[in-house]
Enzyme design. Structure first.
Site, PDB file in Angstrom:
ATOM      1  N   SER A  76      -8.466   4.170   8.909  1.00  0.00           N
ATOM      2  CA  SER A  76      -9.296   4.378   7.619  1.00  0.00           C
ATOM      3  C   SER A  76      -8.329   3.076   6.086  1.00  0.00           C
ATOM      4  O   SER A  76      -8.899   2.092   5.891  1.00  0.00           O
ATOM      5  CB  SER A  76      -9.245   5.278   6.623  1.00  0.00           C
ATOM      6  OG  SER A  76      -9.475   5.168   5.437  1.00  0.00           O
TER       7      SER A  76
ATOM      8  N   ARG B 249     -16.236  12.307   6.840  1.00  0.00           N
ATOM      9  CA  ARG B 249     -14.010  12.838   6.469  1.00  0.00           C
ATOM     10  C   ARG B 249     -14.664  14.157   5.758  1.00  0.00           C
ATOM     11  O   ARG B 249     -13.959  14.685   6.106  1.00  0.00           O
ATOM     12  CB  ARG B 249     -13.366  11.742   7.103  1.00  0.00           C
ATOM     13  CG  ARG B 249     -13.346  11.420   8.534  1.00  0.00           C
ATOM     14  CD  ARG B 249     -12.800  10.114   8.190  1.00  0.00           C
ATOM     15  NE  ARG B 249     -11.662  10.887   8.392  1.00  0.00           N
ATOM     16  CZ  ARG B 249      -9.950   9.798   7.344  1.00  0.00           C
ATOM     17  NH1 ARG B 249     -10.276   8.522   6.893  1.00  0.00           N
ATOM     18  NH2 ARG B 249      -9.235  10.206   7.207  1.00  0.00           N
TER      19      ARG B 249
ATOM     20  N   ASP C 229     -16.223   1.522   6.640  1.00  0.00           N
ATOM     21  CA  ASP C 229     -15.212   3.214   5.988  1.00  0.00           C
ATOM     22  C   ASP C 229     -15.879   3.914   4.843  1.00  0.00           C
ATOM     23  O   ASP C 229     -15.583   5.043   5.714  1.00  0.00           O
ATOM     24  CB  ASP C 229     -13.490   1.834   5.968  1.00  0.00           C
ATOM     25  CG  ASP C 229     -12.758   3.661   5.335  1.00  0.00           C
ATOM     26  OD1 ASP C 229     -12.388   3.783   6.157  1.00  0.00           O
ATOM     27  OD2 ASP C 229     -12.108   3.327   4.234  1.00  0.00           O
TER      28      ASP C 229
ATOM     29  N   HIS D 211       1.196  -0.953   0.384  1.00  0.00           N
ATOM     30  CA  HIS D 211      -0.130   0.341  -0.428  1.00  0.00           C
ATOM     31  C   HIS D 211       0.663   1.329  -0.031  1.00  0.00           C
ATOM     32  O   HIS D 211       1.667   1.610   0.606  1.00  0.00           O
ATOM     33  CB  HIS D 211      -0.994  -0.240   1.249  1.00  0.00           C
ATOM     34  CG  HIS D 211      -1.938   1.075   0.768  1.00  0.00           C
ATOM     35  ND1 HIS D 211      -2.857   1.206  -0.003  1.00  0.00           N
ATOM     36  CD2 HIS D 211      -1.970   2.332   2.373  1.00  0.00           C
ATOM     37  CE1 HIS D 211      -3.883   2.805   1.127  1.00  0.00           C
ATOM     38  NE2 HIS D 211      -3.110   2.876   1.188  1.00  0.00           N
TER      39      HIS D 211
ATOM     40  N   LYS E 264      -9.717  -1.803   6.149  1.00  0.00           N
ATOM     41  CA  LYS E 264      -9.406  -2.696   4.623  1.00  0.00           C
ATOM     42  C   LYS E 264      -7.937  -3.735   4.530  1.00  0.00           C
ATOM     43  O   LYS E 264      -8.723  -4.526   3.646  1.00  0.00           O
ATOM     44  CB  LYS E 264      -8.930  -1.493   3.385  1.00  0.00           C
ATOM     45  CG  LYS E 264     -11.029  -0.718   3.750  1.00  0.00           C
ATOM     46  CD  LYS E 264     -10.200   0.751   3.136  1.00  0.00           C
ATOM     47  CE  LYS E 264      -9.803   1.813   3.745  1.00  0.00           C
ATOM     48  NZ  LYS E 264      -9.732   3.468   2.821  1.00  0.00           N
TER      49      LYS E 264
HETATM   50  N1  URA Z   1      -6.431   6.298   2.257  1.00  0.00           N
HETATM   51  C1  URA Z   1      -7.524   6.038   3.162  1.00  0.00           C
HETATM   52  O1  URA Z   1      -8.191   5.035   2.857  1.00  0.00           O
HETATM   53  N2  URA Z   1      -8.359   6.772   4.151  1.00  0.00           N
HETATM   54  C2  URA Z   1      -7.399   8.031   4.311  1.00  0.00           C
HETATM   55  O2  URA Z   1      -7.897   8.565   5.707  1.00  0.00           O
HETATM   56  C3  URA Z   1      -6.210   8.047   4.176  1.00  0.00           C
HETATM   57  C4  URA Z   1      -6.296   7.870   2.909  1.00  0.00           C
END
Ligand code: URA
Length: 437
Positions: free
Chosen positions: A186, A171, A164, A85, A190
């Protein structure tokens, strides 16, 4: 279980006092079900954004969000499968290069990736520049691609971390995106819901990163690693430089071409170097390689052309036209190219990479609204970047226009507004700042 007193929890978090694990879990569960309204969740998010969270609270929040939907437990299905990621940047094509390269070394890669966010490009958007490429895979197709090509990159399905999805949308409109615990929960909810055996995080730092300051990037990396404690997914982070675009190309189709060039051994050295480092950590985390054998395997996969063959197999498995590997004219082509010339001789001492990213988005390579349509041919070739010496009149960038008609003089002026020239070569920043485990 005791009933949740929402008002009392909000009041406590507003004062900066701790909230209990049970309260966080119930809050997330009831919000996901629609039993807690957006205005109360917004109040909690703002209180967290202002007062922060303890490591324990953040870990509970992450777990509660990941338990809100499907959990894939991929590591139980595969002997070893790795995820990767990036926190996002400009010209960041590392996932695209890394996936087939690592797969060519016999290590499986499974990634649920995102679209462009703010000034940063999105891995899925880039892949969708390839004719026919399907980035919206079912769970069955995800597994089929791993079986056929050793790697897969798909969008997160509806079922993964629904909490999320709802919270992120809130947000976005309540000024609570920039919060360390909220970003951590967040991202990691995932990632942990997918449940790979290992996860290599590329945390960017510099003017084109979401966390510009080094200490903030390091705090995010530490926070992301801490959130995975006890999860069964081994997580490491590399803090890498995003104070100038990574590679020459920023956009979509042009980044696919650059990806293929790296896999052919002709790509920009910085992209190859940063990808190689992350690929090496991925191989070592599998337990089948040490540093030396991982480096040797990667070198062999690249030089032998196996990494490139793996890319062909991967594109085919996801429905794309693998002929693009040998014929770039099959990709969306720019209709016009505007050359930006250096206004003076000397060095490029700084390029505001956030501005460079926004410039690229404005050309149509990214979205400013959720329903904007991507212009896959649009982008920028940053032929000269920070630290490079230039002669007055030399081409330093090529602006590629797809379908949009734009004023060349205006675009050139805007481009030059985020580039600084000077007489002395600026101090070189490392491409990889730190490795955290
Ligand atoms: N990427 C995400 O998936 N969530 C965030 O809060 C910021 C970047």
């Amino acid at each position: 279980m005791a009933d949740l007193n929402v008002y009392e929890v909000l009041n406590r978090k507003r004062r900066g006092a701790p909230i209990e694990a049970r309260e966080i879990e119930q809050f997330i569960e009831q919000y996901t079900l629609g039993a807690i309204p957006d205005y109360q969740m917004s109040a909690l998010l703002m209180a967290i954004a202002i007062n922060g969270m303890t490591t324990e609270e953040m870990a509970t929040l992450t777990q509660a969000m990941l338990h809100s939907g499907d959990e894939w437990h991929l590591r139980n299905e595969y002997d070893f499968i790795a995820d990767k990621h990036s926190t996002g940047g400009v010209g960041d094509k590392v996932s695209l290069v890394l996936s087939p390269w690592v797969a060519a070394c016999g290590i499986k890669i499974g990634m649920l990736s995102g679209r462009g966010l703010g000034h940063t490009g999105g891995t899925l958007d880039k892949l969708e520049a390839i004719p026919g490429f399907n980035a919206r895979l079912s769970r069955e197709d995800f597994n089929r691609c791993v079986a056929e090509a050793g790697c897969v990159i798909s969008t997160s399905t509806e079922g993964i971390a629904p909490a999320d999805k709802k919270i992120y949308a809130l947000r976005d409109v309540t000024g609570t995106v920039e919060s360390l615990p909220l970003i951590t929960a967040s991202i990691m909810s995932k990632k942990l819901a997918m449940g790979a055996s290992a996860l290599v995080l590329d945390v960017k730092t510099g003017s084109g990163a979401f966390m510009r300051k080094y200490q903030d990037s390091k705090a995010l990396a530490q926070s992301l690693i801490a959130a995975a404690a006890g999860s069964g997914t081994r997580v490491e982070a590399l803090i890498t430089d995003m104070d100038r675009p990574l590679g020459i190309a920023a956009g979509n189709a042009n980044e696919i071409i650059e990806t293929i060039e790296v896999l052919k051994g002709n790509g920009p050295a910085d992209v190859e170097f940063v990808t190689r480092a992350q690929a090496q950590r991925t191989l070592v985390l599998s337990g089948k390689f040490d540093d030396a054998s991982a480096a040797a395997a990667l070198e062999d996969a690249l030089r032998s052309g196996r990494a490139l063959d793996q890319a062909r197999a991967w594109i085919t498995a996801q429905g794309g036209d693998a002929k693009i590997v040998d014929d770039y004219s099959l990709l969306p082509q720019p209709k016009t190219t505007i050359e930006v010339k250096a206004p003076q001789s000397g060095f490029i001492t700084f390029m505001d990479t956030y501005q460079a990213g926004m410039f690229t988005v404005d050309l149509g390579a990214g979205r400013k609204k959720a329903d904007d349509v991507i212009d896959y041919a649009a982008g920028v070739m940053f032929d000269r970047r920070t630290g490079d010496e230039v002669r007055a009149g030399e081409t330093i960038a090529r602006i590629q226009l797809g379908n949009a008609k734009r004023d060349a003089a205006e675009l050139t002026k805007r481009f030059l507004s985020f580039v600084t020239f000077g007489d002395t070569k600026p101090e070189e920043r490392p491409l990889i700042h730190e490795h955290l485990t």
